[in-house]
Write a protein that holds these residues in place. Structure first.
Motif, PDB file in Angstrom:
ATOM      1  N   ASN A 148      34.187  38.771  32.518  1.00 58.80           N
ATOM      2  CA  ASN A 148      33.784  37.299  32.965  1.00 58.80           C
ATOM      3  C   ASN A 148      35.060  36.711  31.395  1.00 58.80           C
ATOM      4  O   ASN A 148      34.910  36.511  30.319  1.00 58.80           O
ATOM      5  N   SER A 149      35.600  35.661  32.166  1.00 54.94           N
ATOM      6  CA  SER A 149      36.790  35.521  30.965  1.00 54.94           C
ATOM      7  C   SER A 149      35.385  34.055  30.535  1.00 54.94           C
ATOM      8  O   SER A 149      36.666  33.794  28.664  1.00 54.94           O
ATOM      9  N   GLU A 150      34.766  33.551  30.454  1.00 56.55           N
ATOM     10  CA  GLU A 150      33.813  33.024  29.002  1.00 56.55           C
ATOM     11  C   GLU A 150      32.894  33.809  27.956  1.00 56.55           C
ATOM     12  O   GLU A 150      32.929  33.455  26.654  1.00 56.55           O
ATOM     13  N   GLN A 151      33.354  35.088  28.466  1.00 51.46           N
ATOM     14  CA  GLN A 151      33.194  35.697  26.837  1.00 51.46           C
ATOM     15  C   GLN A 151      33.459  37.364  26.970  1.00 51.46           C
ATOM     16  O   GLN A 151      33.687  37.706  25.662  1.00 51.46           O
ATOM     17  N   LEU A 183      39.041  42.613  36.729  1.00 51.04           N
ATOM     18  CA  LEU A 183      39.038  42.101  37.278  1.00 51.04           C
ATOM     19  C   LEU A 183      38.121  40.859  36.272  1.00 51.04           C
ATOM     20  O   LEU A 183      37.344  41.228  35.794  1.00 51.04           O
ATOM     21  N   ILE A 184      38.883  40.109  36.244  1.00 47.19           N
ATOM     22  CA  ILE A 184      38.670  39.203  35.269  1.00 47.19           C
ATOM     23  C   ILE A 184      37.653  37.820  36.698  1.00 47.19           C
ATOM     24  O   ILE A 184      38.578  37.261  36.545  1.00 47.19           O
ATOM     25  N   ASN A 185      36.467  37.587  36.633  1.00 48.60           N
ATOM     26  CA  ASN A 185      36.058  36.087  37.035  1.00 48.60           C
ATOM     27  C   ASN A 185      36.151  35.161  35.867  1.00 48.60           C
ATOM     28  O   ASN A 185      35.626  34.633  34.316  1.00 48.60           O
ATOM     29  N   GLY A 186      36.883  34.113  36.860  1.00 43.66           N
ATOM     30  CA  GLY A 186      37.149  33.164  35.611  1.00 43.66           C
ATOM     31  C   GLY A 186      38.240  32.664  35.627  1.00 43.66           C
ATOM     32  O   GLY A 186      39.123  32.788  36.251  1.00 43.66           O
ATOM     33  N   LYS A 187      39.137  32.092  34.836  1.00 43.07           N
ATOM     34  CA  LYS A 187      40.364  31.723  34.337  1.00 43.07           C
ATOM     35  C   LYS A 187      41.267  33.045  33.075  1.00 43.07           C
ATOM     36  O   LYS A 187      41.012  33.731  33.099  1.00 43.07           O
ATOM     37  N   LYS A 188      42.502  32.061  34.321  1.00 49.35           N
ATOM     38  CA  LYS A 188      42.769  33.290  33.378  1.00 49.35           C
ATOM     39  C   LYS A 188      43.589  33.505  32.082  1.00 49.35           C
ATOM     40  O   LYS A 188      43.687  32.087  31.899  1.00 49.35           O
TER      41      LYS A 188
END
Length: 309
Positions: free
Chosen positions: A144-147, A174-179
């Motif tokens: 996850n892009s947040e963590q 696979l990254i969920n969120g922002k590049k």
């Protein structure tokens, strides 16, 4: 009642992890020994592992469901494999409601053999990157892009199950969120063969919650990711509660939140996973946010997966 991930797991300037490094090193040594001495089992069907190195809350189950659905479209018969944990009933019910091809066992290998016997032709491991007893055709890791990797340390000094060097065993991320180009550079330094894709969660029933005052609660790996979705969609969250992943809610705890919501005219909202965990209580005034996983360049991802089949 509420035991959440320590804040220092996400802080790069905290001194607490340094006191825990001896334990982190010890656990990683044990993991390496286990990896070295474990004999891998091979199967007659290809095995796709959807895993993570960050402890929980990276979206493995939604991705496993999506891959299963996509493989069915190309005439495959996929089975989702999970190690049985009694407190993971939420994920079991969620998977069965979406694709109904779940195989559970205390040993993942036995679950795969059961799928083989029933003529399933692809095994999708929902979790299991650290299960070295299974020979995998494809390793796909979720972030996850947040963590991402938090403070970068392994348990208990940080949130990682394994050191980031373990990405050398990975085929797809696979990254969920922002590049995040900085993170991508770290990945490609370890292996330039890794393919990186991005995804996001698309809420499906926002209209029901708009113009309502909300009491939100979540007992998932990273509750703040759920609260952020609500904030990004400009929902009016007046009160929120967070619980540990796979939290076993008591009826009285839920009733307490219902009493607060009635007193303040709040609508209760929770995650889909939490909803399936508490559904048996029959509380009609607890609603959940329905979401759909949207993958950028999804067709390209599925084609990459097909290469390993």
């Amino acid at each position: 009642m509420k035991i959440n991930k320590p804040k220092f797991w996400e802080e790069s300037n905290s001194l607490i992890p340094f006191f825990l490094l001896p334990f982190a090193f010890f656990f990683q040594i044990i993991l390496k020994i286990k990896k070295t001495i474990t004999i891998k089992e091979k199967f007659n069907i290809p095995v796709i592992c959807v895993g993570n190195i960050y402890l929980g809350g990276t979206g493995k189950t939604p991705l496993s469901i999506l891959i299963a659905k996509e493989l069915k479209k190309i005439k495959k018969k996929p089975a989702i494999i999970k190690k049985y944990y009694s407190n993971h009933i939420d994920e079991h019910l969620l998977i069965k409601s979406k694709v109904n091809c779940l195989f559970l066992n205390n040993q993942r290998s036995k679950a795969i053999y059961n799928a083989e016997k029933k003529k399933f032709d692809v095994a999708i491991l929902d979790d299991g990157f650290q299960d070295f007893s299974i020979n995998k055709n494809l390793n796909l890791l979720c972030f996850n892009s947040e963590q991402l990797i938090g403070n970068g340390w392994t348990l208990p000094a940080g949130p990682l199950r394994e050191n980031i060097s373990s990405l050398k065993r990975v085929n797809i991320i696979l990254i969920n969120g922002k590049k995040n180009l900085e993170f991508e550079k770290k990945v490609f330094k370890l292996s330039n063969k890794i393919k990186i894709f991005y995804s996001r969660y698309l809420p499906l029933n926002l209209d029901y919650f708009k113009n309502k005052k909300l009491l939100a609660f979540a007992g998932i790996g990273n509750p703040n990711n759920f609260f952020k979705i609500l904030a990004e969609n400009k929902l009016q969250v007046k009160k929120k509660y967070q619980f540990p992943d796979h939290y076993n809610f008591s009826k009285s705890e839920l009733q307490s939140m219902i009493d607060i919501s009635k007193k303040n005219n709040y609508q209760i909202i929770t995650t889909e996973k939490d909803y399936y965990r508490i559904k048996h209580y029959g509380f009609k005034n607890i609603k959940h946010l329905k979401i759909e996983l949207k993958i950028l360049k999804k067709n390209h991802l599925i084609k990459e997966i097909q290469k390993f089949l």
